[in-house]
Write an enzyme that holds these catalytic residues in place. Structure first.
Site, PDB file in Angstrom:
ATOM      1  N   ASP A 190      -9.206  -2.741   7.273  1.00 12.08           N
ATOM      2  CA  ASP A 190      -9.237  -3.506   8.522  1.00 12.08           C
ATOM      3  C   ASP A 190     -10.653  -3.840   8.975  1.00 12.08           C
ATOM      4  O   ASP A 190     -10.860  -4.799   9.726  1.00 12.08           O
ATOM      5  CB  ASP A 190      -8.508  -2.732   9.633  1.00 12.08           C
ATOM      6  CG  ASP A 190      -7.032  -2.608   9.322  1.00 12.08           C
ATOM      7  OD1 ASP A 190      -6.453  -3.601   8.860  1.00 12.08           O
ATOM      8  OD2 ASP A 190      -6.469  -1.511   9.513  1.00 12.08           O
TER       9      ASP A 190
ATOM     10  N   ARG B 126       2.199  -8.288   4.366  1.00  9.41           N
ATOM     11  CA  ARG B 126       2.847  -7.025   3.984  1.00  9.41           C
ATOM     12  C   ARG B 126       4.355  -7.160   3.805  1.00  9.41           C
ATOM     13  O   ARG B 126       4.988  -6.289   3.203  1.00  9.41           O
ATOM     14  CB  ARG B 126       2.475  -5.936   5.008  1.00  9.41           C
ATOM     15  CG  ARG B 126       2.960  -4.531   4.703  1.00  9.41           C
ATOM     16  CD  ARG B 126       2.492  -3.962   3.365  1.00  9.41           C
ATOM     17  NE  ARG B 126       1.065  -3.769   3.212  1.00  9.41           N
ATOM     18  CZ  ARG B 126       0.351  -2.706   3.595  1.00  9.41           C
ATOM     19  NH1 ARG B 126       0.957  -1.718   4.181  1.00  9.41           N
ATOM     20  NH2 ARG B 126      -0.949  -2.631   3.379  1.00  9.41           N
TER      21      ARG B 126
ATOM     22  N   ARG C 196      16.394  11.994   4.932  1.00 11.86           N
ATOM     23  CA  ARG C 196      16.717  12.856   6.061  1.00 11.86           C
ATOM     24  C   ARG C 196      16.011  14.189   5.830  1.00 11.86           C
ATOM     25  O   ARG C 196      16.614  15.130   5.273  1.00 11.86           O
ATOM     26  CB  ARG C 196      18.241  13.022   6.137  1.00 11.86           C
ATOM     27  CG  ARG C 196      18.809  13.437   7.480  1.00 11.86           C
ATOM     28  CD  ARG C 196      18.356  14.791   7.872  1.00 11.86           C
ATOM     29  NE  ARG C 196      18.969  15.288   9.090  1.00 11.86           N
ATOM     30  CZ  ARG C 196      18.429  16.277   9.801  1.00 11.86           C
ATOM     31  NH1 ARG C 196      17.280  16.844   9.427  1.00 11.86           N
ATOM     32  NH2 ARG C 196      19.040  16.721  10.865  1.00 11.86           N
TER      33      ARG C 196
ATOM     34  N   HIS D 104      -2.534   2.044  12.680  1.00 12.88           N
ATOM     35  CA  HIS D 104      -2.089   1.382  11.435  1.00 12.88           C
ATOM     36  C   HIS D 104      -2.591  -0.063  11.504  1.00 12.88           C
ATOM     37  O   HIS D 104      -3.785  -0.302  11.677  1.00 12.88           O
ATOM     38  CB  HIS D 104      -0.565   1.536  11.350  1.00 12.88           C
ATOM     39  CG  HIS D 104       0.079   1.162  10.057  1.00 12.88           C
ATOM     40  ND1 HIS D 104      -0.621   0.911   8.903  1.00 12.88           N
ATOM     41  CD2 HIS D 104       1.400   0.976   9.727  1.00 12.88           C
ATOM     42  CE1 HIS D 104       0.223   0.608   7.925  1.00 12.88           C
ATOM     43  NE2 HIS D 104       1.456   0.633   8.399  1.00 12.88           N
TER      44      HIS D 104
ATOM     45  N   HIS E  32       0.814  -1.208   0.000  1.00  9.49           N
ATOM     46  CA  HIS E  32       0.000   0.000   0.000  1.00  9.49           C
ATOM     47  C   HIS E  32       0.854   1.267   0.000  1.00  9.49           C
ATOM     48  O   HIS E  32       0.687   2.127   0.869  1.00  9.49           O
ATOM     49  CB  HIS E  32      -0.970  -0.008   1.187  1.00  9.49           C
ATOM     50  CG  HIS E  32      -2.238   0.717   0.892  1.00  9.49           C
ATOM     51  ND1 HIS E  32      -2.854   1.552   1.774  1.00  9.49           N
ATOM     52  CD2 HIS E  32      -2.996   0.749  -0.224  1.00  9.49           C
ATOM     53  CE1 HIS E  32      -3.941   2.057   1.228  1.00  9.49           C
ATOM     54  NE2 HIS E  32      -4.055   1.573   0.011  1.00  9.49           N
TER      55      HIS E  32
ATOM     56  N   PHE F 220     -12.340   2.557  10.594  1.00 12.85           N
ATOM     57  CA  PHE F 220     -12.883   3.626   9.744  1.00 12.85           C
ATOM     58  C   PHE F 220     -11.838   4.719   9.576  1.00 12.85           C
ATOM     59  O   PHE F 220     -11.058   4.985  10.484  1.00 12.85           O
ATOM     60  CB  PHE F 220     -14.149   4.235  10.370  1.00 12.85           C
ATOM     61  CG  PHE F 220     -15.337   3.325  10.276  1.00 12.85           C
ATOM     62  CD1 PHE F 220     -16.213   3.404   9.198  1.00 12.85           C
ATOM     63  CD2 PHE F 220     -15.563   2.363  11.246  1.00 12.85           C
ATOM     64  CE1 PHE F 220     -17.304   2.552   9.099  1.00 12.85           C
ATOM     65  CE2 PHE F 220     -16.644   1.496  11.163  1.00 12.85           C
ATOM     66  CZ  PHE F 220     -17.521   1.592  10.085  1.00 12.85           C
TER      67      PHE F 220
ATOM     68  N   HIS G 103      -9.197   6.973   6.694  1.00 11.92           N
ATOM     69  CA  HIS G 103      -7.927   6.703   6.023  1.00 11.92           C
ATOM     70  C   HIS G 103      -7.311   8.019   5.595  1.00 11.92           C
ATOM     71  O   HIS G 103      -8.014   8.926   5.168  1.00 11.92           O
ATOM     72  CB  HIS G 103      -8.135   5.808   4.793  1.00 11.92           C
ATOM     73  CG  HIS G 103      -6.879   5.173   4.326  1.00 11.92           C
ATOM     74  ND1 HIS G 103      -6.004   5.815   3.477  1.00 11.92           N
ATOM     75  CD2 HIS G 103      -6.330   3.972   4.619  1.00 11.92           C
ATOM     76  CE1 HIS G 103      -4.974   5.031   3.265  1.00 11.92           C
ATOM     77  NE2 HIS G 103      -5.131   3.913   3.940  1.00 11.92           N
TER      78      HIS G 103
ATOM     79  N   ARG H 213     -10.186  -1.753  -1.021  1.00 13.97           N
ATOM     80  CA  ARG H 213      -9.986  -3.070  -0.406  1.00 13.97           C
ATOM     81  C   ARG H 213     -11.192  -3.451   0.454  1.00 13.97           C
ATOM     82  O   ARG H 213     -11.646  -4.592   0.466  1.00 13.97           O
ATOM     83  CB  ARG H 213      -8.712  -3.077   0.436  1.00 13.97           C
ATOM     84  CG  ARG H 213      -7.464  -2.733  -0.358  1.00 13.97           C
ATOM     85  CD  ARG H 213      -6.292  -2.367   0.532  1.00 13.97           C
ATOM     86  NE  ARG H 213      -6.569  -1.227   1.380  1.00 13.97           N
ATOM     87  CZ  ARG H 213      -5.748  -0.770   2.332  1.00 13.97           C
ATOM     88  NH1 ARG H 213      -4.591  -1.376   2.525  1.00 13.97           N
ATOM     89  NH2 ARG H 213      -6.076   0.276   3.056  1.00 13.97           N
TER      90      ARG H 213
HETATM   91  N1  COA Z   1     -13.775   7.471  13.756  1.00 14.04           N
HETATM   92  C1  COA Z   1     -14.366   8.682  13.924  1.00 14.04           C
HETATM   93  N2  COA Z   1     -13.896   9.800  13.379  1.00 14.04           N
HETATM   94  C2  COA Z   1     -12.800   9.708  12.624  1.00 14.04           C
HETATM   95  C3  COA Z   1     -12.148   8.503  12.397  1.00 14.04           C
HETATM   96  C4  COA Z   1     -12.679   7.356  13.002  1.00 14.04           C
HETATM   97  N3  COA Z   1     -12.112   6.172  12.827  1.00 14.04           N
HETATM   98  N4  COA Z   1     -11.094   8.701  11.617  1.00 14.04           N
HETATM   99  C5  COA Z   1     -11.061  10.018  11.344  1.00 14.04           C
HETATM  100  N5  COA Z   1     -12.093  10.630  11.950  1.00 14.04           N
HETATM  101  C6  COA Z   1     -12.411  12.045  11.898  1.00 14.04           C
HETATM  102  C7  COA Z   1     -11.471  12.799  12.813  1.00 14.04           C
HETATM  103  O1  COA Z   1     -11.979  12.891  14.126  1.00 14.04           O
HETATM  104  C8  COA Z   1     -11.372  14.130  12.120  1.00 14.04           C
HETATM  105  O2  COA Z   1     -12.574  14.836  12.382  1.00 14.04           O
HETATM  106  P1  COA Z   1     -12.516  16.418  12.655  1.00 14.04           P
HETATM  107  O3  COA Z   1     -11.975  17.011  11.373  1.00 14.04           O
HETATM  108  O4  COA Z   1     -13.925  16.751  12.941  1.00 14.04           O
HETATM  109  O5  COA Z   1     -11.582  16.599  13.800  1.00 14.04           O
HETATM  110  C9  COA Z   1     -11.410  13.754  10.635  1.00 14.04           C
HETATM  111  O6  COA Z   1     -12.105  12.518  10.573  1.00 14.04           O
HETATM  112  C10 COA Z   1     -10.018  13.567  10.031  1.00 14.04           C
HETATM  113  O7  COA Z   1      -9.333  12.606  10.814  1.00 14.04           O
HETATM  114  P2  COA Z   1      -7.782  12.567  11.056  1.00 14.04           P
HETATM  115  O8  COA Z   1      -7.503  11.842  12.330  1.00 14.04           O
HETATM  116  O9  COA Z   1      -7.200  13.938  10.899  1.00 14.04           O
HETATM  117  O10 COA Z   1      -7.304  11.709   9.843  1.00 14.04           O
HETATM  118  P3  COA Z   1      -5.832  11.157   9.646  1.00 14.04           P
HETATM  119  O11 COA Z   1      -5.610  11.145   8.189  1.00 14.04           O
HETATM  120  O12 COA Z   1      -4.835  11.902  10.471  1.00 14.04           O
HETATM  121  O13 COA Z   1      -5.881   9.695  10.256  1.00 14.04           O
HETATM  122  C11 COA Z   1      -6.435   7.454  10.484  1.00 14.04           C
HETATM  123  C12 COA Z   1      -6.192   8.584   9.507  1.00 14.04           C
HETATM  124  C13 COA Z   1      -6.537   6.154   9.705  1.00 14.04           C
HETATM  125  C14 COA Z   1      -5.249   7.320  11.439  1.00 14.04           C
HETATM  126  C15 COA Z   1      -7.731   7.721  11.264  1.00 14.04           C
HETATM  127  O14 COA Z   1      -8.827   7.769  10.367  1.00 14.04           O
HETATM  128  C16 COA Z   1      -7.986   6.709  12.356  1.00 14.04           C
HETATM  129  O15 COA Z   1      -7.474   6.865  13.469  1.00 14.04           O
HETATM  130  N6  COA Z   1      -8.779   5.611  12.086  1.00 14.04           N
HETATM  131  C17 COA Z   1      -9.001   4.589  13.048  1.00 14.04           C
HETATM  132  C18 COA Z   1      -7.847   3.611  13.081  1.00 14.04           C
HETATM  133  C19 COA Z   1      -7.817   2.731  11.862  1.00 14.04           C
HETATM  134  O16 COA Z   1      -8.808   2.137  11.471  1.00 14.04           O
HETATM  135  N7  COA Z   1      -6.610   2.600  11.287  1.00 14.04           N
HETATM  136  C20 COA Z   1      -6.382   1.778  10.127  1.00 14.04           C
HETATM  137  C21 COA Z   1      -6.068   2.616   8.949  1.00 14.04           C
HETATM  138  S1  COA Z   1      -5.976   1.658   7.466  1.00 14.04           S
END
Ligand code: COA
Length: 371
Positions: free
Chosen positions: A308, A333, A352, A217, A182, A254, A256, A265
């Site tokens: 996931d 992976r 770097r 992750h 990915h 949820f 990404h 996926r």
């Molecule tokens: N549940 C509820 N709200 C979520 C969410 C989730 N799983 N993931 C993101 N959001 C919301 C955030 O609260 C944020 O809302 P806001 O703008 O009102 O504050 C917005 O969506 C953006 O989220 P952000 O955390 O900035 O996105 P990111 O790109 O930094 O993080 C992830 C991406 C994957 C880390 C994040 O979505 C997450 O923590 N997901 C749950 C863990 C997960 O399933 N990981 C596997 C990834 S493949």
């Protein structure tokens, strides 16, 4: 500067391994085609060597994998036996990968041919380490790997010591294919940073495993099951998730960084989960998931299910214990990580970047007696 938090939107390098724009592609092949038609073995070959194997190439590749799977040193299994049973399985995988390095004759050779040999051995041997550690915890002896079949079939055999049915093997194959690669995700980027210092493949993979472990992750797939079970069934699920969202809890499985409109996926895996849930009598869990998806799509438009979300259900329907879910991600992976490490080694410059300083301005030295 806050815009760059998490390096969002930053292009941090080049790769010919995988593209996300225009649909997820491994070396130019759409993942839908691969998940429908290929085996994980073919996909691993594609990622490592750049092209799909011919029948002869696949046969020779699998023969090398079978030989490597049967060649995990007894000392490694003896050390795994001594690890405390409370150690998280991802930590066992990290240690297991390190142990494999100690008995790998190519370990310090970063040439392309040596790295390919090491990558093949990791592909074959990490499943053996995982299954052995899993069985030892249950006071069961590790099982000798088959010298036939596919990586997916062998993995299920090694874990359960019984021949898996065809449908379960196919489901495992599909999940391994979709987890295999990915682009510049956190663990792959970690592996590339390590490789860029001219460290070796095993070290890069150990670091990648450490990055994958985190719940934001790869660790998310284990938390997904906790969430589904905590939601309390299809009738309670809506209230549970609305309450969680009101408390600003992040729902595992949820969201990404890249996919704001949907993770291909997850889209591919959903019908497979529905089918497997029916076959294994797990409709209630599947209905719970459906309710949660509906509420999430109403409440958070740009937070779709990621890979996931269905993968955790798929593993559950296959009867696999939750502590194996993220290690199974590792087993898959490692193909993508290795392909990226080899790509990094072929055209290397140390990674770097720079940081924006937010600390105090320069200060005068104060002797300890005056502080
Ligand atoms: N549940 C509820 N709200 C979520 C969410 C989730 N799983 N993931 C993101 N959001 C919301 C955030 O609260 C944020 O809302 P806001 O703008 O009102 O504050 C917005 O969506 C953006 O989220 P952000 O955390 O900035 O996105 P990111 O790109 O930094 O993080 C992830 C991406 C994957 C880390 C994040 O979505 C997450 O923590 N997901 C749950 C863990 C997960 O399933 N990981 C596997 C990834 S493949």
């Amino acid at each position: 500067m806050a815009d760059n938090l998490g390096l969002e939107g930053i292009v941090a390098g080049e790769t010919a391994v995988c593209a996300l724009e225009g649909g997820l592609h491994y070396r130019g092949y759409g993942i839908e085609d691969l998940a429908l038609h290929a085996s994980y073995d073919e996909v691993a070959y594609l990622l490592l060597y750049g092209d799909l194997p011919t029948r002869t190439e696949l046969g020779e590749f699998q023969a090398r994998l079978f030989a490597a799977a049967g060649d995990v040193h007894a000392e490694i299994l003896a050390i795994l036996k001594q690890l405390p049973r409370t150690v998280p399985m991802m930590d066992v995988m990290r240690t297991g990968c390190s142990l494999l390095a100690h008995w790998d004759s190519d370990v310090a050779d970063n040439g392309r041919e040596a790295s390919l040999r090491k990558a093949e051995r990791l592909l074959a041997q990490l499943p053996v380490v995982l299954a052995a550690a899993h069985r030892l915890r249950q006071d069961k002896e590790p099982v000798a790997p088959h010298q036939w079949g596919s990586l997916a079939a062998n993995l299920l055999w090694l874990l359960e010591r019984q021949e898996p049915n065809e449908e379960f093997v196919r489901a495992m194959d599909v999940s391994l294919i979709l987890y295999a690669e990915h682009e510049f995700n956190a663990s792959t980027f970690t592996a590339r940073v390590v490789a860029s210092t001219l460290s070796d493949l095993h070290s890069a993979v150990v670091a990648a495993i450490s990055a994958l472990k985190g719940p934001l992750h790869g660790g998310a797939n284990e938390r997904v099951l906790e969430v589904l079970q905590a939601a309390g069934g299809p009738e309670q699920a809506e209230a549970w998730i609305r309450d969680a969202l009101a408390r600003k809890v992040k729902i595992m499985g949820f969201g990404h960084r890249v996919y704001k409109a949907g993770d291909p996926r997850a889209v591919f895996l959903k019908p497979l989960c529905v089918k497997l849930a029916e076959q294994t009598g797990n409709q209630a869990l599947e209905q719970t998931a459906a309710v949660m998806e509906r509420v999430m799509s109403e409440a958070k438009k740009s937070v779709p299910p990621n890979a996931d979300w269905p993968s955790a259900r798929l593993y559950y329907y296959l009867g696999l214990p939750v502590e194996l879910y993220t290690p199974l991600f590792v087993v898959s992976r490692v193909a993508g990580w290795s392909a990226h490490v080899i790509e990094q080694q072929a055209n290397n410059r140390i990674i770097r970047p720079m940081a924006h300083y937010t600390g105090l301005p320069p200060r005068s030295w104060r002797p300890i007696a005056e502080r």
